[in-house]
Write an enzyme that holds these catalytic residues in place. Structure first.
Site, PDB file in Angstrom:
ATOM      1  N   GLY A  10       0.846  -1.203   0.000  1.00 35.95           N
ATOM      2  CA  GLY A  10       0.000   0.000   0.000  1.00 35.95           C
ATOM      3  C   GLY A  10       0.873   1.241   0.000  1.00 35.95           C
ATOM      4  N   ILE A  11       0.281   2.350   0.410  1.00 34.91           N
ATOM      5  CA  ILE A  11       0.997   3.627   0.319  1.00 34.91           C
ATOM      6  C   ILE A  11       2.230   3.646   1.234  1.00 34.91           C
ATOM      7  CG2 ILE A  11       0.772   6.120   0.533  1.00 34.91           C
ATOM      8  CD1 ILE A  11      -1.198   5.437  -1.439  1.00 34.91           C
TER       9      ILE A  11
ATOM     10  N   ASP B 264      -8.826   9.871  11.927  1.00 37.25           N
ATOM     11  CA  ASP B 264      -8.516   8.465  11.667  1.00 37.25           C
ATOM     12  C   ASP B 264      -9.313   7.488  12.533  1.00 37.25           C
ATOM     13  OD1 ASP B 264      -6.608   9.220   9.832  1.00 37.25           O
ATOM     14  OD2 ASP B 264      -4.941   8.158  10.799  1.00 37.25           O
TER      15      ASP B 264
ATOM     16  N   HIS C 266       2.196  27.726 -20.715  1.00 38.24           N
ATOM     17  CA  HIS C 266       3.138  26.884 -21.453  1.00 38.24           C
ATOM     18  C   HIS C 266       4.565  27.355 -21.184  1.00 38.24           C
ATOM     19  CE1 HIS C 266       4.806  24.501 -24.721  1.00 38.24           C
ATOM     20  NE2 HIS C 266       5.493  25.575 -25.076  1.00 38.24           N
TER      21      HIS C 266
HETATM   22  P1  FAD Z   1      -3.335  11.193  14.774  1.00 39.19           P
HETATM   23  O1  FAD Z   1      -2.467  12.018  13.913  1.00 39.19           O
HETATM   24  O2  FAD Z   1      -2.976   9.775  14.980  1.00 39.19           O
HETATM   25  O3  FAD Z   1      -3.420  11.949  16.161  1.00 39.19           O
HETATM   26  C1  FAD Z   1      -4.036  11.443  17.293  1.00 39.19           C
HETATM   27  C2  FAD Z   1      -3.290  11.915  18.521  1.00 39.19           C
HETATM   28  O4  FAD Z   1      -4.046  11.593  19.674  1.00 39.19           O
HETATM   29  C3  FAD Z   1      -1.937  11.261  18.720  1.00 39.19           C
HETATM   30  O5  FAD Z   1      -0.922  12.231  18.761  1.00 39.19           O
HETATM   31  C4  FAD Z   1      -2.076  10.509  20.037  1.00 39.19           C
HETATM   32  O6  FAD Z   1      -0.892  10.565  20.812  1.00 39.19           O
HETATM   33  C5  FAD Z   1      -3.185  11.260  20.723  1.00 39.19           C
HETATM   34  N1  FAD Z   1      -3.946  10.460  21.687  1.00 39.19           N
HETATM   35  C6  FAD Z   1      -4.510   9.237  21.500  1.00 39.19           C
HETATM   36  N2  FAD Z   1      -5.188   8.851  22.591  1.00 39.19           N
HETATM   37  C7  FAD Z   1      -5.047   9.851  23.490  1.00 39.19           C
HETATM   38  C8  FAD Z   1      -5.524  10.045  24.818  1.00 39.19           C
HETATM   39  N3  FAD Z   1      -6.309   9.147  25.429  1.00 39.19           N
HETATM   40  N4  FAD Z   1      -5.176  11.196  25.444  1.00 39.19           N
HETATM   41  C9  FAD Z   1      -4.402  12.123  24.851  1.00 39.19           C
HETATM   42  N5  FAD Z   1      -3.931  11.994  23.603  1.00 39.19           N
HETATM   43  C10 FAD Z   1      -4.254  10.876  22.928  1.00 39.19           C
HETATM   44  N6  FAD Z   1      -1.773  11.362   5.432  1.00 39.19           N
HETATM   45  C11 FAD Z   1      -1.773  12.259   4.430  1.00 39.19           C
HETATM   46  O7  FAD Z   1      -2.796  12.900   4.183  1.00 39.19           O
HETATM   47  N7  FAD Z   1      -0.663  12.482   3.674  1.00 39.19           N
HETATM   48  C12 FAD Z   1       0.494  11.806   3.893  1.00 39.19           C
HETATM   49  O8  FAD Z   1       1.494  12.031   3.197  1.00 39.19           O
HETATM   50  C13 FAD Z   1       0.529  10.849   4.938  1.00 39.19           C
HETATM   51  N8  FAD Z   1       1.649  10.164   5.204  1.00 39.19           N
HETATM   52  C14 FAD Z   1       1.653   9.257   6.227  1.00 39.19           C
HETATM   53  C15 FAD Z   1       2.818   8.529   6.450  1.00 39.19           C
HETATM   54  C16 FAD Z   1       2.865   7.613   7.456  1.00 39.19           C
HETATM   55  C17 FAD Z   1       4.140   6.844   7.699  1.00 39.19           C
HETATM   56  C18 FAD Z   1       1.725   7.396   8.273  1.00 39.19           C
HETATM   57  C19 FAD Z   1       1.761   6.404   9.401  1.00 39.19           C
HETATM   58  C20 FAD Z   1       0.563   8.103   8.054  1.00 39.19           C
HETATM   59  C21 FAD Z   1       0.510   9.037   7.015  1.00 39.19           C
HETATM   60  N9  FAD Z   1      -0.644   9.766   6.744  1.00 39.19           N
HETATM   61  C22 FAD Z   1      -0.652  10.663   5.703  1.00 39.19           C
HETATM   62  C23 FAD Z   1      -1.879   9.610   7.538  1.00 39.19           C
HETATM   63  C24 FAD Z   1      -1.993  10.728   8.593  1.00 39.19           C
HETATM   64  O9  FAD Z   1      -0.858  10.700   9.417  1.00 39.19           O
HETATM   65  C25 FAD Z   1      -3.260  10.564   9.406  1.00 39.19           C
HETATM   66  O10 FAD Z   1      -4.374  10.486   8.559  1.00 39.19           O
HETATM   67  C26 FAD Z   1      -3.451  11.728  10.372  1.00 39.19           C
HETATM   68  O11 FAD Z   1      -2.370  11.828  11.243  1.00 39.19           O
HETATM   69  C27 FAD Z   1      -4.759  11.559  11.159  1.00 39.19           C
HETATM   70  O12 FAD Z   1      -4.901  12.561  12.101  1.00 39.19           O
HETATM   71  P2  FAD Z   1      -5.669  12.318  13.482  1.00 39.19           P
HETATM   72  O13 FAD Z   1      -5.550  13.601  14.218  1.00 39.19           O
HETATM   73  O14 FAD Z   1      -6.993  11.747  13.227  1.00 39.19           O
HETATM   74  O15 FAD Z   1      -4.845  11.199  14.235  1.00 39.19           O
HETATM   75  P1  NAI Z   2      -2.971   0.392   2.964  1.00 41.97           P
HETATM   76  O1  NAI Z   2      -4.315  -0.030   3.348  1.00 41.97           O
HETATM   77  O2  NAI Z   2      -2.784   1.551   2.068  1.00 41.97           O
HETATM   78  O3  NAI Z   2      -2.200  -0.808   2.269  1.00 41.97           O
HETATM   79  C1  NAI Z   2      -2.020  -2.048   2.888  1.00 41.97           C
HETATM   80  C2  NAI Z   2      -1.675  -3.069   1.838  1.00 41.97           C
HETATM   81  O4  NAI Z   2      -1.274  -4.253   2.487  1.00 41.97           O
HETATM   82  C3  NAI Z   2      -2.837  -3.415   0.922  1.00 41.97           C
HETATM   83  O5  NAI Z   2      -2.415  -3.360  -0.415  1.00 41.97           O
HETATM   84  C4  NAI Z   2      -3.217  -4.837   1.354  1.00 41.97           C
HETATM   85  O6  NAI Z   2      -3.717  -5.612   0.300  1.00 41.97           O
HETATM   86  C5  NAI Z   2      -1.883  -5.361   1.838  1.00 41.97           C
HETATM   87  N1  NAI Z   2      -1.988  -6.423   2.838  1.00 41.97           N
HETATM   88  C6  NAI Z   2      -2.836  -6.494   3.895  1.00 41.97           C
HETATM   89  N2  NAI Z   2      -2.604  -7.624   4.590  1.00 41.97           N
HETATM   90  C7  NAI Z   2      -1.575  -8.261   3.989  1.00 41.97           C
HETATM   91  C8  NAI Z   2      -0.871  -9.458   4.246  1.00 41.97           C
HETATM   92  N3  NAI Z   2      -1.160 -10.232   5.282  1.00 41.97           N
HETATM   93  N4  NAI Z   2       0.136  -9.820   3.404  1.00 41.97           N
HETATM   94  C9  NAI Z   2       0.453  -9.027   2.347  1.00 41.97           C
HETATM   95  N5  NAI Z   2      -0.195  -7.882   2.057  1.00 41.97           N
HETATM   96  C10 NAI Z   2      -1.180  -7.495   2.872  1.00 41.97           C
HETATM   97  O7  NAI Z   2      -2.201   0.602   4.365  1.00 41.97           O
HETATM   98  P2  NAI Z   2      -0.789   1.240   4.708  1.00 41.97           P
HETATM   99  O8  NAI Z   2       0.089   1.299   3.525  1.00 41.97           O
HETATM  100  O9  NAI Z   2      -0.325   0.539   5.914  1.00 41.97           O
HETATM  101  O10 NAI Z   2      -1.174   2.712   5.095  1.00 41.97           O
HETATM  102  C11 NAI Z   2      -2.156   2.984   6.085  1.00 41.97           C
HETATM  103  C12 NAI Z   2      -2.831   4.274   5.817  1.00 41.97           C
HETATM  104  O11 NAI Z   2      -1.975   5.372   6.095  1.00 41.97           O
HETATM  105  C13 NAI Z   2      -3.230   4.448   4.348  1.00 41.97           C
HETATM  106  O12 NAI Z   2      -4.476   3.868   4.098  1.00 41.97           O
HETATM  107  C14 NAI Z   2      -3.264   5.919   4.191  1.00 41.97           C
HETATM  108  O13 NAI Z   2      -4.570   6.358   4.510  1.00 41.97           O
HETATM  109  C15 NAI Z   2      -2.279   6.440   5.238  1.00 41.97           C
HETATM  110  N6  NAI Z   2      -1.072   6.933   4.563  1.00 41.97           N
HETATM  111  C16 NAI Z   2      -1.167   7.910   3.631  1.00 41.97           C
HETATM  112  C17 NAI Z   2      -0.059   8.360   2.959  1.00 41.97           C
HETATM  113  C18 NAI Z   2      -0.215   9.395   1.919  1.00 41.97           C
HETATM  114  O14 NAI Z   2      -1.276   9.992   1.844  1.00 41.97           O
HETATM  115  N7  NAI Z   2       0.797   9.651   1.105  1.00 41.97           N
HETATM  116  C19 NAI Z   2       1.267   7.831   3.234  1.00 41.97           C
HETATM  117  C20 NAI Z   2       1.247   6.776   4.196  1.00 41.97           C
HETATM  118  C21 NAI Z   2       0.120   6.388   4.841  1.00 41.97           C
END
Ligand code: FAD
Ligand code: NAI
Length: 471
Positions: free
Chosen positions: A186-187, A318, A450
């Site tokens: 995935g991503i 999320d 362009h």
């Molecule tokens: P979170 O960012 O998870 O924030 C929730 C916060 O709540 C956390 O800091 C946690 O510590 C806190 N919390 C939880 N429970 C409690 C509690 N009981 N008391 C106090 N605090 C608490 N999305 C994009 O759009 N573009 C990207 O490029 C992208 N890249 C990503 C790359 C990676 C490696 C990952 C893992 C995710 C990526 N995402 C990306 C997804 C994005 O990070 C999430 O969609 C986003 O952070 C969601 O925001 P949120 O506030 O709902 O949750």
């Molecule tokens: P994902 O849902 O994007 O991809 C997971 C992949 O793992 C899928 O293709 C699925 O078929 C595969 N998979 C699941 N179980 C498996 C197994 N047992 N063996 C092999 N393959 C398996 O989830 P991912 O990449 O972990 O990212 C989680 C979320 O974080 C994304 O859905 C996205 O919303 C967010 N994210 C967004 C980014 C961005 O916007 N650029 C960057 C990174 C994360």
């Protein structure tokens, strides 16, 4: 609590969902408290997600380009060396700058920020275990759950964030692994595979489905992306399921087999990245104390105004339904505050862009061909390759295309799918067009500068409506 002590809004979680809601509510003149346990604001996105991963993607791309993509441009470079420690420092600097910036914004908007873990005591009271020790409690007229998500673990493979890592460990490795296995194409899997492959690792991605890219990516674009990433050196095992893992030896061993009954084989690596999705996080929140429901996937159940079963307790980001994306969380955060304050708000879930920041980037908005087919919706396709775009040609980056889907009768845009340089920026134009209900002819008749990559967007619209000029 006395009237004076009661807040208009208490937010649990200071991620993108929580901190944006806090700022918005502050701007609306509400008395707000934001509780975050991490020690810094910005949540997953700023601390261990979007921001650090993009720093590594940007700088690893630059490194890889300097190593492999300069000579034919007339640039001869000398000794190119990787300084991983400095690469990580640059990443940390982006993170700390942004998280401190968010803290400043909360202060500026009069938000009280408490560092600690929040738990429901009753429907209006949140008790907080302070990070510095001790306990306090806050009372709110309204409560917002914004606790985000966490990586889904792989059964039987214990995460140590050193050898068996989630994305959090993968953005902080101390050395480039010789061999890396990524479970899940995935991503996260593809972005992290790109980073470490560029820095010198031999990376194999194991994906259960026959297509990479995760949910939502158009199949034609996903295939094109896989082909390009393969050419860059990443190996793929699609249609393959991981059965078990063994971390006892020097090398981690993964037992895999073809998804539909095939022979098993053992793969070995120094580092295994588990990237099979993320799941809602509600640990320690005490939802049971107030009777807020979660569904079978752990998502907090809400109505169209983000209300849980207890109407003054709402939830965004999320931890509830919808794509796990930062900009989706941000839209919801603004809307939920508007619902609380004014009684109305708005998020268009049909119009949320996705971007995968590999090279080239993949970006899309609206529906994919397979989604339209499944829904029985008729569509017309127009494509335009970057190999026919003058700017892509001058930049010597011609891989990819723009693909548009429009209604054959009304010509209204249904989806835009881009693989190519700067796709992540270009998709904003597609999102705006979709949001405004544009037809492909509207876009085709809009003058584009362009030479720009965006001309490929216009020409794809021309191809959808009639004929492209340059292809
Ligand atoms: P979170 O960012 O998870 O924030 C929730 C916060 O709540 C956390 O800091 C946690 O510590 C806190 N919390 C939880 N429970 C409690 C509690 N009981 N008391 C106090 N605090 C608490 N999305 C994009 O759009 N573009 C990207 O490029 C992208 N890249 C990503 C790359 C990676 C490696 C990952 C893992 C995710 C990526 N995402 C990306 C997804 C994005 O990070 C999430 O969609 C986003 O952070 C969601 O925001 P949120 O506030 O709902 O949750
Ligand atoms: P994902 O849902 O994007 O991809 C997971 C992949 O793992 C899928 O293709 C699925 O078929 C595969 N998979 C699941 N179980 C498996 C197994 N047992 N063996 C092999 N393959 C398996 O989830 P991912 O990449 O972990 O990212 C989680 C979320 O974080 C994304 O859905 C996205 O919303 C967010 N994210 C967004 C980014 C961005 O916007 N650029 C960057 C990174 C994360």
């Amino acid at each position: 609590a006395t009237e004076a002590e009661e807040k208009d809004l208490v937010i649990i979680g200071g991620g993108v969902a929580g901190y944006v809601a806090a700022i918005k509510a502050g701007q609306e003149g509400m008395k707000v408290t934001c509780i975050e346990k991490r020690g810094t604001l910005g949540g997953t996105c700023l601390n261990v997600g979007c921001i650090p991963s993009k720093s590594l993607l940007n700088n690893s791309h630059l490194y890889h380009q300097v190593l492999h993509d300069t000579k034919h441009r007339g640039i001869e470079v000398g000794d190119v060396k990787l300084n991983l420690e400095q690469l990580m420092k640059a990443k940390d600097l982006s993170v700390s700058g942004l998280t401190k910036g968010v803290e400043f914004l909360l202060k500026k908007n009069g938000v009280e920020y408490i560092k600690g873990t929040g738990t429901f005591k009753d429907e209006h009271t949140i008790s907080v275990q302070l990070n510095d020790g001790g306990e306090t409690s806050v009372v709110g007229k309204n409560i917002l759950i914004a606790t985000g998500s966490e990586a889904t673990p792989f059964p039987g493979l214990e995460i140590d964030e050193k050898r068996v890592v989630t994305s959090t460990g993968a953005i902080a490795l101390k050395e480039v692994p010789k061999k890396m296995l990524v479970i899940g194409g995935g991503i996260i899997g593809l972005e992290m595979a790109s980073v470490w492959q560029r820095l010198g690792s031999d990376v194999t991605v194991v994906e259960y489905l026959d297509l990479i890219g995760g949910p939502g990516m158009d199949a034609e674009i996903a295939k094109a992306s896989q082909k390009i990433l393969k050419k860059q050196g990443i190996s793929f095992k699609t249609n393959t399921k991981v059965l078990s893992g063994d971390t006892t030896g020097d090398q981690i061993k993964l037992e895999v087999e073809a998804a539909k009954g095939g022979k098993a084989e053992t793969l070995e690596a120094d580092v295994v990245l588990v990237a099979i999705g993320r799941r809602p996080y509600t640990g320690g929140l005490g939802l049971e104390n107030v009777g807020v429901d979660v569904d079978e996937r752990g998502r907090v159940v809400i109505d169209s105004e983000y209300r849980t079963k207890v109407p003054h307790i709402r939830c965004v980001g999320d931890v509830t339904f919808g794509p796990m994306l930062a900009h989706k969380a941000e839209e919801e955060a603004v809307a939920v505050v508007e619902y609380i304050k004014k009684g109305y708000g708005h998020v268009n879930y049909g119009c949320i862009p996705s971007v995968m920041y590999t090279f080239p980037e993949v970006a899309w908005v609206g529906q994919s061909e397979q989604e339209l087919k499944k829904a029985g919706i008729k569509y017309r396709v127009g494509t335009f390759p970057f190999s026919a775009n003058s700017r892509a040609k001058t930049n010597l980056d011609t891989d990819g295309m723009v693909k548009m889907l429009a209604d054959p009768e009304t010509d209204r845009l249904l989806g835009v799918h881009i693989i190519g340089p700067n796709a992540g920026e270009m998709i904003a134009e597609g999102t705006l067009a979709l949001e405004y209900g544009a037809s492909s002819e509207d876009i085709a008749r809009t003058c584009h500068a362009h030479p720009t990559l965006a001309e490929a967007f216009k020409e794809a619209a021309m191809a959808t409506h009639g004929k492209a000029i340059h292809f």
